[in-house]
Design an enzyme around this catalytic site. Structure first.
Site, PDB file in Angstrom:
ATOM      1  N   VAL A   1       0.801  -1.156  -0.184  1.00 14.07           N
ATOM      2  CA  VAL A   1       0.146   0.027   0.050  1.00 14.07           C
ATOM      3  C   VAL A   1       0.979   1.183   0.097  1.00 14.07           C
ATOM      4  O   VAL A   1       1.922   1.280   0.655  1.00 14.07           O
ATOM      5  CB  VAL A   1      -0.910   0.100   1.294  1.00 14.07           C
ATOM      6  CG1 VAL A   1      -1.670   1.311   1.431  1.00 14.07           C
ATOM      7  CG2 VAL A   1      -1.926  -1.263   1.053  1.00 14.07           C
TER       8      VAL A   1
ATOM      9  N   LEU B   1       2.010  13.222 -11.269  1.00 14.19           N
ATOM     10  CA  LEU B   1       2.276  13.765  -9.798  1.00 14.19           C
ATOM     11  C   LEU B   1       1.610  12.984  -8.759  1.00 14.19           C
ATOM     12  O   LEU B   1       0.071  12.865  -9.127  1.00 14.19           O
ATOM     13  CB  LEU B   1       2.082  15.373  -9.558  1.00 14.19           C
ATOM     14  CG  LEU B   1       2.969  16.143 -10.550  1.00 14.19           C
ATOM     15  CD1 LEU B   1       2.215  17.728 -10.611  1.00 14.19           C
ATOM     16  CD2 LEU B   1       4.308  16.217 -10.065  1.00 14.19           C
TER      17      LEU B   1
ATOM     18  N   HIS C   1       3.404  39.594   8.730  1.00  6.22           N
ATOM     19  CA  HIS C   1       4.830  40.014   8.627  1.00  6.22           C
ATOM     20  C   HIS C   1       5.696  39.757   9.807  1.00  6.22           C
ATOM     21  O   HIS C   1       5.286  39.943  11.135  1.00  6.22           O
ATOM     22  CB  HIS C   1       4.586  41.580   8.451  1.00  6.22           C
ATOM     23  CG  HIS C   1       6.292  42.352   8.334  1.00  6.22           C
ATOM     24  ND1 HIS C   1       6.739  42.196   7.252  1.00  6.22           N
ATOM     25  CD2 HIS C   1       6.861  42.977   9.277  1.00  6.22           C
ATOM     26  CE1 HIS C   1       7.874  42.802   7.625  1.00  6.22           C
ATOM     27  NE2 HIS C   1       8.025  43.264   8.799  1.00  6.22           N
TER      28      HIS C   1
END
Lengths: 571, 467
Positions: free
Chosen positions: A116, A410, A539
Site C-alpha cells: 500500500v 504527480l 509580517h
C-alpha cells in the site's frame, strides 16, 4: 499527505525523447469548474460516520441485492455488483479516490498487488523527502560562510549512511501504515493481488499460485501508477547502475555518480548526493538542463543548484550504452550527440542513476478484454479520466487516474483525479483543472510552479489574442528570507493584464514548495490579482514574497481602461 | 527584462573611438569609420541601486554577442539579473572581473563591433584603467588574478617532471593519456586554480584525477614560486604564540573537535600496561638507514604494525558496545602537534608498506598537516595510535584513547640506563618506556602483555623492519 507527496513520481518532462506527452498542460483544453480537488485528509478519523453506514448502504442507483458474480457471464455486465467502486492500485491516487468514495457513501474496495502506498510512499516522494531533509541540514552545517554570517560556530559535520537510509525507510513505513489504517478505519476493503480487468465492470485479482477471485463493481478506477523508465542500452544492476527505486535505499554514496536526466528526480538526487559528498555529472538529452522548468527559473536554479556545487554536465547528448561496474572496471557510459548521433564521449564513473522519467505500469491489466489499446503504455482517457477504447469510444464505468494515464505524473494530481472521478460517479459532473495543480522540486532551495511557463503563456496568448504580462519579486527583499540568510530566490507571476487572471506562478527560493499554494488555490478558485492583492499576509513571513508579487502586477481590470500600463518590473 | 536593461545601455551612444591620434588616422579610411567600440555599463536594475556586483560573466573575451543575448549576471541590492547586450559585436575586454563591484553607469566591459577591433579595445581598456571610476573597485580582483596567474607560469615544469616519474598512473581508460578523466569537482578546481589537467597525475580510483590532485598540483606550483622568490616572507621569525592575557578565546574548529573527543573518551573503560624495551639494536639500525630518509617515527610505526599483525585483537575496536570490529588493515595514526592543535596523520597499511616508502609518506603527511591540507581519510582512518614525546626528553607518560579505536601507545625517550643482566653483570643499555592505553571491552590485559612482548622482540631484533 498530498503536500508531502509532490514530485518524484513526476518527470516525463525531461529526457530521452520520451516526453512527447510531457507537460500535461493542454493549453487548449477547456478549463472547467473552478473546483479545487485537493482536500486535507484525515487519517481515518473524520468521516467515520460515513463509513459505518457505507457497508450496508445501497446506492440510489438501485441494485438492491448483491450476488457474487459467476465466471460464465464474462463479457456481459453483471446485473448487480459486489462493490460500488473498485480501485486497482493503492497508491496515493487510489487512496485519495477511496477516501472520497467512502465519504460519498460508496462501498469501495482497493486492489493492491504490492505494498500500500505505491511509488510515492514507498519509492518516491516520501523517502526522497527524508533524504532531502538530511541533505538540507548537511548543507547548512557544511556552509561555513553561511554559519559564520549568522554568528554560529560548527565544526565538521558528518553523517552515518545507514542512519540516513534508516530515516528514509522508517518514514516510508510510517506513512504506509498511516495510509493503510486510514482506509481500514473507513471500511475500505483492501484486496491483495494483482488486479486484471476481465470484462465490463468485472475485475479478477489474486496472488501467483492461488486461485483468482472475481469481483464486480459498478465503476472501476485504474490507478496502477508507473515504474522508472530505463531507455534501451542501459543495463541496470541495482548496485552501480541504479534507478530511483534503488537510490532511495541509499545503499552507497559513490564518489562520483552520473545522473541521466536533469528533471525533478535527477535534480533532487543531485542535491542529496552532493550534500553527502559525492560529485555529480548530469547527462541531459536536451540542450539545456532542467528543461521542464520556466526558462528564467531554470537559469537561476542552474546558477544556484548546479554551478557552485561539485557538479558538471553534458547537454544535448544521449547515453546510448551504460555498463555496470564489474571486475574492477568502472561504470562506463557512452554518449552520442542527440542531433547528429555521432559518438561524443565516454565517461567512467563510480555509479549511474537513471532518472529519465517514468513509464506507466499497465501491463497485465487485461485492457485487451475491453478493447482498450494503451499508447506507449499509457491508458487513453478523456478530460473526465474516462477510458477511451481502440475505436475512440468511451468505455462506460471505467476510469484511469494518475501516472497510468500520463496526464500529469504527480502524486497529488492522481489523488485529485481520483476525487474528480468519484464526484462524477456520484452524480456530479466534474472536470479537474490541471492548470491549478502545483508541482515542486525539493532541492535547497526549493523550486515550485503552477500553471503555465512564460513561453507556454505567450504561445497561448498569441493563439487566443490576449496580452501577457510578467511580474517578479526577489527573496532578497524579503525580511524573513534575509533573517534566515537565504536571500537567493525569485518569484515570477505570469498574468493577463486585461482581466487579472493568473496564468502561472513560478518560485525558486526558501520554502518555495510551501509558498506555491496561495497561487495554486487562487488559480483553482478563479481569484483574480486585483482581488487577492488586498489579502493580508503576516509580517515578517516568506509569504510576503507572493504578497509583493501580486501587488507589483499591473492589472487594468478595475481601473479605467485607458490608463497606460507599462511592462511591470521587479521592484 | 530587456526593457529595463535597454535603458541602462542607452548611454552607450557615447561610444569610444580610439585614442585621438589613431582616430585622426582612421578618418582617412572610410571603412574604419563604421567600426565602433562601445562600453557596456553597469545597469540600474532598480530605483534604489547605486552599485552592482558582477556575479558571473556568461561570455568570455572574444566571444561573439548577438543582440539581446545575456552577457553578464549582475547582483543588485535586490536580485540577480541577467544583463543583455543591446548591440551586436564581440566582447572585447572585461573591465570588472567576476566578484567585482562597479557603480551604476560605469563601464564594466568593452564591446567591439568587429573582430579586428578586439585587440584595440583591449589596449583601450588597459590604458583607460586608472581613470575610470570603476577602476577603484576593479583593482582588488585584478591583483588576485595576477597572483593566480603567476602560478600556472611555473606549474608546467613542476608537474611535467611529476608526470614522467609517475607515468604509470595514467588512467587505464584514458587511451594512453589522450583523454583526461577527472571528477567534476577536480575540473572545477582546475579551472579556478588555473591548473592544466593534462599535467596532473590522478590518484583517485583507477587513476582518475580528483580534487586533491589538483590542489596538490597547485600547491606544488605555488611552493616553487615561493622558493624562487629571494628572501621569501615565509621565513619570518617564528613568533611566539600571540596570546592576549585576560581574554577568553573560543576553540577553533580543530580544538572543538579535540575537546569533544576527549570528553567522549570518558565513556570508554580503559586500562594501561607498560613495558621497557631496549633500543640499542634499533638505534644502530636507525643510524645506518637515516641517510636514506628513514625516520624514527616510521621505524616505530613499522615495528608496531608488524606486532599488530600477530595480535589482531589489539588492532580491533568496539563500535557499539556489543561486538569486536576487527579492522582489515593496520593503519597507524601518529599524533602530531601543529599550530593551535593536534592532528593524527595516518600511515595506512603500515605492515605492508616498506620502511622507505613509509618514511616518505610520513614526511608528505607532516607537510600536509602543517599546511592544513590533510584530507579526512588521511587523518581519521587510524586503527592504532602512536604518541611520541621522547624528543622532549619525556621518559614516560599516559595517553588518552581516541574514540573509535582500540588502543594507543605512549612512547617515551630512549635513554641510557644502567641495567643488571640475568648473568649478574651490570651494563649500560638504551631503554625506552612504552605505555599502552586500551579499551578493555575488547582488549584484555593478557592481549596487551603479549602484544608488548612481541613488540619488544621486534624492536630488540629489528632486522624485519627493513624487509
Amino acid at each position: 499527505m498530498h503536500s508531502i507527496c509532490s514530485q518524484a513520481t513526476a518527470v516525463p518532462r525531461s529526457n530521452f525523447a520520451f516526453d512527447s506527452h510531457a507537460p500535461a498542460l493542454p493549453i487548449s483544453k477547456p478549463i472547467n469548474l473552478r473546483f479545487c480537488g485537493l482536500r486535507k485528509e484525515a487519517f481515518g478519523f473524520s468521516g467515520l460516520t460515513h463509513s459505518c453506514s457505507s457497508r450496508v448502504r445501497f446506492t440510489s442507483r438501485g441494485h438492491s441485492k448483491r450476488i457474487s458474480a459467476s465466471a460464465e457471464n464474462n463479457g456481459t455486465p453483471p446485473k448487480s455488483f459486489d462493490y460500488d467502486l473498485i480501485i486497482i492500485g493503492a497508491g496515493v491516487g487510489g487512496h485519495g479516490a477511496a477516501l472520497h468514495a467512502v465519504e460519498k457513501g460508496l462501498k469501495t474496495a482497493i486492489i493492491e498487488g504490492d505494498v500500500v502506498g505505491g511509488t510515492c510512499v514507498n519509492r518516491g516522494c516520501v523517502p526522497s523527502k527524508a533524504l532531502l531533509a538530511v541533505s538540507g541540514k548537511m548543507r547548512e552545517l557544511q556552509s561555513e560562510h553561511h554559519m559564520k554570517a549568522l554568528g554560529l560556530q560548527v565544526s565538521a559535520a558528518g553523517y552515518d549512511r545507514q542512519g540516513v537510509a534508516d530515516h528514509a525507510n522508517n518514514l516510508a513505513s510510517k506513512i504506509r501504515s498511516n495510509l493503510t489504517n486510514s482506509m481500514k478505519a473507513l471500511g475500505v476493503d483492501i484486496l491483495t493481488g494483482f488486479g486484471t480487468v476481465v470484462g465490463p465492470q468485472k475485475v479478477k485479482y489474486g496472488k501467483v499460485g492461488f486461485p483468482d477471485n472475481i469481483v464486480t463493481a459498478k465503476d472501476i478506477i485504474i490507478a496502477t501508477g508507473s515504474v522508472p523508465f530505463v531507455p534501451k542500452g542501459i543495463e541496470v544492476d541495482g548496485k552501480t547502475v541504479i534507478t530511483s527505486d534503488h537510490a532511495l535505499k541509499l545503499e552507497s554514496v559513490p564518489d562520483w555518480i552520473a545522473i541521466v536526466g536533469s528533471g525533478y528526480i535527477g535534480l533532487e538526487f543531485s542535491d542529496v548526493y552532493t550534500a553527502l559528498g559525492s560529485e555529480v555529472t548530469f547527462i541531459e538529452a536536451l540542450d539545456q538542463l532542467m528543461p521542464g522548468f520556466d526558462p528564467e527559473i531554470g537559469k537561476l536554479a542552474q546558477r544556484v543548484l548546479i554551478n557552485p556545487r561539485k557538479i558538471d554536465y553534458h547537454t544535448g547528448v544521449f547515453a546510448t550504452k551504460i555498463t555496470p561496474a564489474k571486475d574492477g572496471k568502472p561504470v562506463t557510459i557512452e554518449l552520442i550527440d542527440a542531433k547528429t548521433k555521432e559518438p561524443k564521449d565516454t565517461l567512467e564513473v563510480d555509479a549511474a542513476l537513471i532518472a529519465t522519467g517514468r513509464a506507466p505500469f499497465t501491463n497485465g491489466l487485461g485492457l485487451e478484454n475491453i478493447n482498450v489499446e494503451t499508447q506507449r503504455g499509457f491508458v487513453p482517457v478523456d478530460e473526465r479520466m474516462q477510458v477511451i477504447d481502440a475505436n475512440g469510444n468511451l468505455v462506460p464505468h471505467l476510469y484511469c487516474i494518475g501516472d497510468a494515464n500520463g496526464k500529469m505524473m504527480l502524486a497529488h494530481a492522481a489523488s485529485a483525479q481520483g476525487i474528480s472521478v468519484v464526484e462524477q460517479v456520484t452524480g456530479r459532473d466534474h472536470v479537474l483543472n490541471h492548470l491549478s495543480i502545483p508541482a515542486a522540486c525539493f532541492t535547497h532551495p526549493e523550486i515550485s510552479m503552477v500553471g503555465l511557463t512564460e513561453p507556454q503563456a505567450r504561445e497561448k496568448a498569441e493563439k487566443e489574442g490576449f496580452e501577457v504580462s510578467v511580474a517578479k519579486t526577489s527573496f532578497k527583499a524579503n525580511t524573513k528570507a534575509l533573517a534566515e540568510n537565504e536571500g537567493e530566490g525569485l518569484a515570477k507571476l505570469i498574468y493577463r493584464p486585461d482581466n487579472g487572471e493568473i496564468l502561472g506562478v513560478h518560485i525558486f527560493g526558501l520554502h518555495a514548495a510551501d509558498l506555491i499554494h496561495e497561487a495554486s488555490n487562487a488559480i483553482a478558485l478563479g481569484t483574480r490579482i486585483q482581488d487577492i492583492k488586498f489579502a493580508v499576509h503576516a509580517h515578517p513571513t516568506l509569504s510576503e514574497v507572493l504578497d509583493e508579487l501580486f501587488k507589483s502586477a499591473k492589472v487594468k481590470a478595475t481601473t479605467s481602461s485607458h490608463v497606460p500600463v507599462s511592462e511591470p518590473v521587479a521592484v | 527584462m530587456a526593457h529595463i536593461l535597454q535603458t541602462s545601455f542607452l548611454p552607450s551612444t557615447s561610444t569610444l573611438r580610439r585614442s585621438p591620434i589613431s582616430a585622426s588616422k582612421a578618418r582617412s579610411h572610410s571603412l574604419r569609420v563604421k567600426a565602433k567600440i562601445r562600453e557596456i555599463f553597469m545597469p540600474a536594475l532598480s530605483s534604489t541601486m547605486t552599485e552592482g556586483k558582477i556575479v558571473s560573466w556568461m561570455k568570455s573575451e572574444g566571444d561573439k554577442l548577438s543582440k539581446g543575448e545575456s552577457v553578464v549576471v549582475v547582483e543588485s541590492d535586490k536580485a540577480d539579473m541577467d544583463v543583455e547586450s543591446f548591440h551586436e559585436g564581440f566582447l572585447a575586454a572585461i573591465m570588472v572581473e567576476e566578484g567585482g563591484v562597479a557603480p551604476v553607469g560605469s563601464a564594466i566591459a568593452l564591446l567591439a563591433e568587429t573582430e579586428d577591433e578586439i585587440a584595440e579595445a583591449k589596449a583601450k581598456s588597459q590604458s583607460s584603467s586608472g581613470i575610470s571610476s570603476a577602476q577603484v573597485v576593479e583593482q582588488k580582483p585584478k591583483q588576485k588574478e595576477e597572483s593566480e596567474q603567476a602560478v600556472p607560469a611555473v606549474a608546467p615544469t613542476v608537474s611535467s617532471t611529476k608526470t614522467v616519474a609517475l607515468g604509470s598512473a595514467v588512467h587505464p581508460a584514458s587511451e594512453g593519456g589522450k583523454r583526461i578523466v577527472a571528477s567534476p569537482y577536480a575540473k572545477k578546481l582546475a579551472k579556478e586554480l588555473k591548473v592544466d589537467l593534462g599535467t596532473v597525475v590522478g590518484t583517485g580510483p583507477l587513476g582518475r584525477i580528483v580534487a586533491k590532485d589538483v590542489e596538490a598540483a597547485a600547491a606544488a606550483a605555488a611552493s616553487v614560486v615561493a622558493a624562487a622568490l629571494p628572501a621569501s616572507p615565509a621565513i619570518a621569525a617564528p613568533v611566539a604564540y600571540g596570546i592576549e592575557l585576560g581574554t577568553v578565546v573560543p576553540f577553533t574548529t580543530m580544538q572543538g573537535a579535540v575537546s569533544r573527543n576527549m570528553v567522549e573518551s570518558l565513556s570508554v573503560p580503559t586500562f594501561r600496561v607498560g613495558y621497557t624495551i631496549t633500543t640499542n639494536a634499533l638505534d644502530a639500525l636507525y643510524k645506518k638507514i637515516k641517510s636514506k630518509g628513514v625516520t624514527m617515527t616510521a621505524l616505530l610505526a613499522k615495528a608496531t604494525a608488524l606486532a599488530l599483525v600477530q595480535h589482531p585483537v589489539v588492532n580491533s575496536c568496539c563500535r557499539d558496545g556489543n561486538s569486536f570490529t576487527y579492522n582489515s588493515s593496520i593503519n597507524i595514526a601518529v599524533a602530531v602537534a601543529i599550530d593551535g592543535g593536534l592532528i593524527t596523520p595516518v600511515l595506512q597499511d603500515a605492515d605492508k608498506v616498506d620502511i622507505y616508502t613509509l618514511s616518505r609518506k610520513w614526511k608528505e603527511l607532516v607537510d600536509k598537516a602543517r599546511a592544513k591540507q590533510l584530507q579526512p581519510h588521511e587523518y581519521n582512518t587510524g586503527t592504532f595510535t602512536l604518541s611520541n614525546l621522547g624528543m622532549f626528553g619525556v621518559d614516560r607518560f599516559d595517553a588518552i584513547l581516541p574514540p573509535g579505536t582500540g588502543a594507543i601507545m605512549a612512547v617515551g625517550a630512549s635513554q641510557p640506563a644502567v641495567v643488571a643482566s640475568k648473568d649478574g653483570r651490570i651494563g649500560m643499555k638504551n631503554q625506552m618506556q612504552v605505555n599502552v592505553t586500551a579499551d578493555h571491552r575488547v582488549i584484555y590485559g593478557a592481549d596487551l602483555a603479549s602484544f608488548l612482548q612481541t613488540l619488544a622482540k621486534i624492536i630488540e631484533d629489528p632486522k624485519d623492519l627493513t624487509l
